[in-house]
Design a protein around this motif. Structure first.
Motif, PDB file in Angstrom:
ATOM      1  N   PRO A  90     -51.702 -18.471 -37.341  1.00 46.62           N
ATOM      2  CA  PRO A  90     -51.594 -19.920 -37.171  1.00 46.62           C
ATOM      3  C   PRO A  90     -51.555 -20.389 -35.722  1.00 46.62           C
ATOM      4  N   HIS A  91     -51.778 -19.473 -34.756  1.00 44.86           N
ATOM      5  CA  HIS A  91     -51.616 -19.879 -33.355  1.00 44.86           C
ATOM      6  C   HIS A  91     -52.528 -19.041 -32.465  1.00 44.86           C
ATOM      7  N   VAL A  92     -53.699 -19.581 -32.150  1.00 51.27           N
ATOM      8  CA  VAL A  92     -54.688 -18.867 -31.350  1.00 51.27           C
ATOM      9  C   VAL A  92     -55.225 -19.801 -30.264  1.00 51.27           C
ATOM     10  N   HIS A  93     -55.390 -19.250 -29.061  1.00 47.69           N
ATOM     11  CA  HIS A  93     -55.988 -20.005 -27.962  1.00 47.69           C
ATOM     12  C   HIS A  93     -57.311 -19.356 -27.575  1.00 47.69           C
ATOM     13  N   LEU A  94     -58.405 -20.007 -27.885  1.00 48.63           N
ATOM     14  CA  LEU A  94     -59.727 -19.543 -27.487  1.00 48.63           C
ATOM     15  C   LEU A  94     -60.278 -20.492 -26.419  1.00 48.63           C
ATOM     16  N   SER A 122     -56.020 -23.682 -31.168  1.00 45.43           N
ATOM     17  CA  SER A 122     -55.356 -24.822 -30.536  1.00 45.43           C
ATOM     18  C   SER A 122     -56.338 -25.605 -29.676  1.00 45.43           C
ATOM     19  N   ILE A 123     -56.545 -26.860 -30.009  1.00 45.16           N
ATOM     20  CA  ILE A 123     -57.413 -27.721 -29.204  1.00 45.16           C
ATOM     21  C   ILE A 123     -56.598 -28.271 -28.039  1.00 45.16           C
ATOM     22  N   LEU A 124     -56.897 -27.814 -26.838  1.00 46.50           N
ATOM     23  CA  LEU A 124     -56.231 -28.287 -25.620  1.00 46.50           C
ATOM     24  C   LEU A 124     -57.263 -29.081 -24.824  1.00 46.50           C
ATOM     25  N   ASP A 125     -57.410 -30.335 -25.156  1.00 44.88           N
ATOM     26  CA  ASP A 125     -58.490 -31.143 -24.599  1.00 44.88           C
ATOM     27  C   ASP A 125     -57.996 -32.579 -24.453  1.00 44.88           C
ATOM     28  N   LYS A 126     -58.004 -33.070 -23.238  1.00 45.59           N
ATOM     29  CA  LYS A 126     -57.490 -34.431 -23.019  1.00 45.59           C
ATOM     30  C   LYS A 126     -58.498 -35.512 -23.411  1.00 45.59           C
ATOM     31  N   ARG A 127     -59.704 -35.103 -23.772  1.00 51.80           N
ATOM     32  CA  ARG A 127     -60.681 -36.075 -24.245  1.00 51.80           C
ATOM     33  C   ARG A 127     -60.274 -36.611 -25.621  1.00 51.80           C
ATOM     34  N   SER A 128     -60.997 -37.587 -26.086  1.00 54.05           N
ATOM     35  CA  SER A 128     -60.755 -38.150 -27.409  1.00 54.05           C
ATOM     36  C   SER A 128     -60.871 -37.067 -28.474  1.00 54.05           C
ATOM     37  N   LEU A 129     -59.952 -37.063 -29.445  1.00 52.65           N
ATOM     38  CA  LEU A 129     -60.032 -36.136 -30.574  1.00 52.65           C
ATOM     39  C   LEU A 129     -61.287 -36.390 -31.406  1.00 52.65           C
ATOM     40  N   LYS A 130     -61.779 -37.611 -31.363  1.00 52.96           N
ATOM     41  CA  LYS A 130     -63.006 -37.937 -32.088  1.00 52.96           C
ATOM     42  C   LYS A 130     -64.218 -37.227 -31.487  1.00 52.96           C
ATOM     43  N   PRO A 134     -65.129 -32.704 -33.623  1.00 55.65           N
ATOM     44  CA  PRO A 134     -66.484 -32.423 -34.150  1.00 55.65           C
ATOM     45  C   PRO A 134     -67.250 -31.420 -33.291  1.00 55.65           C
ATOM     46  N   GLU A 135     -67.066 -31.466 -31.982  1.00 55.16           N
ATOM     47  CA  GLU A 135     -67.783 -30.558 -31.086  1.00 55.16           C
ATOM     48  C   GLU A 135     -67.391 -29.107 -31.349  1.00 55.16           C
ATOM     49  N   LEU A 136     -66.080 -28.849 -31.448  1.00 53.56           N
ATOM     50  CA  LEU A 136     -65.603 -27.492 -31.686  1.00 53.56           C
ATOM     51  C   LEU A 136     -65.897 -27.039 -33.117  1.00 53.56           C
ATOM     52  N   THR A 137     -65.880 -27.976 -34.050  1.00 54.48           N
ATOM     53  CA  THR A 137     -66.205 -27.650 -35.439  1.00 54.48           C
ATOM     54  C   THR A 137     -67.617 -27.090 -35.552  1.00 54.48           C
ATOM     55  N   GLU A 138     -68.542 -27.731 -34.876  1.00 56.54           N
ATOM     56  CA  GLU A 138     -69.938 -27.286 -34.922  1.00 56.54           C
ATOM     57  C   GLU A 138     -70.071 -25.876 -34.356  1.00 56.54           C
ATOM     58  N   ASN A 143     -70.545 -19.778 -35.325  1.00 57.12           N
ATOM     59  CA  ASN A 143     -70.239 -18.524 -34.644  1.00 57.12           C
ATOM     60  C   ASN A 143     -69.066 -17.722 -35.186  1.00 57.12           C
ATOM     61  N   ALA A 144     -68.221 -18.309 -36.033  1.00 61.23           N
ATOM     62  CA  ALA A 144     -67.014 -17.610 -36.485  1.00 61.23           C
ATOM     63  C   ALA A 144     -67.330 -16.642 -37.617  1.00 61.23           C
ATOM     64  N   TYR A 145     -66.723 -15.457 -37.584  1.00 56.87           N
ATOM     65  CA  TYR A 145     -66.883 -14.460 -38.636  1.00 56.87           C
ATOM     66  C   TYR A 145     -65.862 -14.618 -39.754  1.00 56.87           C
ATOM     67  N   ILE A 146     -64.828 -15.415 -39.523  1.00 57.93           N
ATOM     68  CA  ILE A 146     -63.811 -15.671 -40.538  1.00 57.93           C
ATOM     69  C   ILE A 146     -63.592 -17.181 -40.629  1.00 57.93           C
ATOM     70  N   ASP A 147     -62.810 -17.610 -41.607  1.00 60.60           N
ATOM     71  CA  ASP A 147     -62.501 -19.033 -41.724  1.00 60.60           C
ATOM     72  C   ASP A 147     -61.716 -19.490 -40.490  1.00 60.60           C
ATOM     73  N   MET A 148     -61.987 -20.697 -40.054  1.00 61.46           N
ATOM     74  CA  MET A 148     -61.364 -21.200 -38.833  1.00 61.46           C
ATOM     75  C   MET A 148     -60.940 -22.640 -39.043  1.00 61.46           C
ATOM     76  N   THR A 149     -59.769 -22.969 -38.560  1.00 60.57           N
ATOM     77  CA  THR A 149     -59.280 -24.338 -38.615  1.00 60.57           C
ATOM     78  C   THR A 149     -58.627 -24.663 -37.276  1.00 60.57           C
ATOM     79  N   PHE A 150     -58.259 -25.920 -37.077  1.00 60.10           N
ATOM     80  CA  PHE A 150     -57.730 -26.354 -35.790  1.00 60.10           C
ATOM     81  C   PHE A 150     -56.389 -27.065 -35.928  1.00 60.10           C
ATOM     82  N   TYR A 151     -55.595 -26.968 -34.881  1.00 63.48           N
ATOM     83  CA  TYR A 151     -54.537 -27.934 -34.628  1.00 63.48           C
ATOM     84  C   TYR A 151     -54.760 -28.462 -33.221  1.00 63.48           C
ATOM     85  N   ALA A 152     -54.242 -29.621 -32.902  1.00 66.42           N
ATOM     86  CA  ALA A 152     -54.580 -30.259 -31.634  1.00 66.42           C
ATOM     87  C   ALA A 152     -53.337 -30.621 -30.844  1.00 66.42           C
TER      88      ALA A 152
END
Length: 339
Positions: A90-94, A122-130, A134-138, A143-152
């Motif tokens: 539940p806690h990864v920094h890429l 973990s999304i560490l981005d001061k830009r808009s979450l909007k 979507p950018e990281l989701t794409e 590219n992910a080999y396993i299921d991936m989800t985000f927290y921000a």
């Protein structure tokens, strides 16, 4: 691959083990399933069993001794190895030191080898979450080999105002840093206490979870000056520069904030066994609270010089007493959950 912003639900049926020598379902001999794994040590929440499993349409449909398993054209001999549900980190920094698009395939491949089937970045981005979500989701979906989800991470009032939009995009957990302004060098901004309150209250309203990195950097900054003046440079000095009470103070503060707002609280990478006191208080006061720790805090102590600079993490590696206390808290789950 699920949508990268949606936490996948467990695909396994909940099976209660009474006697693995008996059939799970009457008439199972007549069934032909997609997969049978036999000769395994099946790990469940209730224990470890010398048994096998049957899988149909991606779901575990039976756990039993080999003679009692259904037929299948595909049979895997586990050769006595453990068979267990895929783990969730539940806690990864890429993307901290390499481009996110490069880290995703490399890291998720290693995670898959290690038995993980879902990872939370973990999304560490001061830009808009909007924009960032979507950018990281794409990138993750490609590219992910396993299921991936985000927290921000919540870095600004803009992020707080965008919380409903983040939920629409599938992000339901949000990280807050109390060690302000320490991480500005990593381009991480830090809301003030009033914004913490607004964020917790809105997350509660939306049905999410507030995550917090708990350290009092104002105290740590002064102690760091003292340790530097002493000339100490070993791993223990890092602990002395930001001791356990810096962490404990903020854990208490965030627990009270959770009580005031009614928001579920998840304390990340906890190092102090004394967090149990706060969890016990929370349980007695109607606060939904969880404590996370990591392998570094479960296996190393501040006198382990062999790990060198790799042991310089925030919060610091602590004493043997804290390590033992964290292990004792793991069975309670709320008191200590590894990531």
């Amino acid at each position: 691959m699920v949508s990268a912003t949606q936490i996948p639900r467990c695909r396994s049926s909940r099976i209660t083990i009474n006697n693995v020598n008996e059939l799970r379902n009457p008439g199972i001999f007549e069934l032909v399933v997609d997969l049978v794994v036999n000769n395994a040590k099946v790990v469940t929440s209730e224990g470890i069993y010398d048994a096998g499993i049957a899988v149909e349409d991606g779901k575990i449909t039976a756990i039993a001794k080999e003679p009692n398993l259904p037929k299948s054209d595909k049979v895997i001999d586990a050769k006595g190895l453990p068979v267990m549900p895929g783990a969730i980190d539940p806690h990864v920094h890429l993307g901290l030191y390499n481009p996110f698009g490069e880290d995703v395939p490399d890291s998720t491949m290693v995670q898959a080898i290690g038995g993980l089937t879902t990872t939370m970045h973990s999304i560490l981005d001061k830009r808009s979450l909007k924009v960032s979500v979507p950018e990281l989701t794409e990138i993750a979906n490609k590219n992910a080999y396993i299921d991936m989800t985000f927290y921000a991470a919540i870095m600004s009032m803009q992020h707080i105002l965008e919380l409903p939009a983040a939920f629409e995009l599938g992000v339901t957990s949000f990280k807050h840093f109390t060690n302000r302004p320490e991480y500005e060098m990593l381009n991480i901004l830090h809301p003030d206490d009033g914004e913490f309150y607004l964020s917790f209250a809105k997350i509660k309203e939306l049905g999410g979870v507030a995550m917090v990195h708990c350290e009092d950097f104002e105290i740590a900054r002064k102690l760091t000056e003292r340790v530097k003046a002493s000339g100490a440079k070993d791993l223990a000095a890092w602990n002395d520069s930001r001791p356990d009470y810096c962490e404990q103070l903020k854990i208490w503060e965030m627990a009270v904030m959770a009580k005031i707002t009614g928001c579920p609280l998840y304390v990340v990478h906890n190092t102090v066994a004394t967090a149990k006191e706060v969890v016990d208080w929370a349980d007695g006061n109607g606060v939904e609270m969880y404590i996370e720790t990591t392998p570094a805090y479960l296996f190393f102590v501040k006198t382990d010089q062999k790990i060198g600079v790799l042991g310089k993490v925030n919060p610091p590696i602590r004493t043997r007493g804290h390590v033992e206390g964290l292990w004792q808290g793991i069975p309670a789950q709320k008191q200590c959950s590894p990531s």
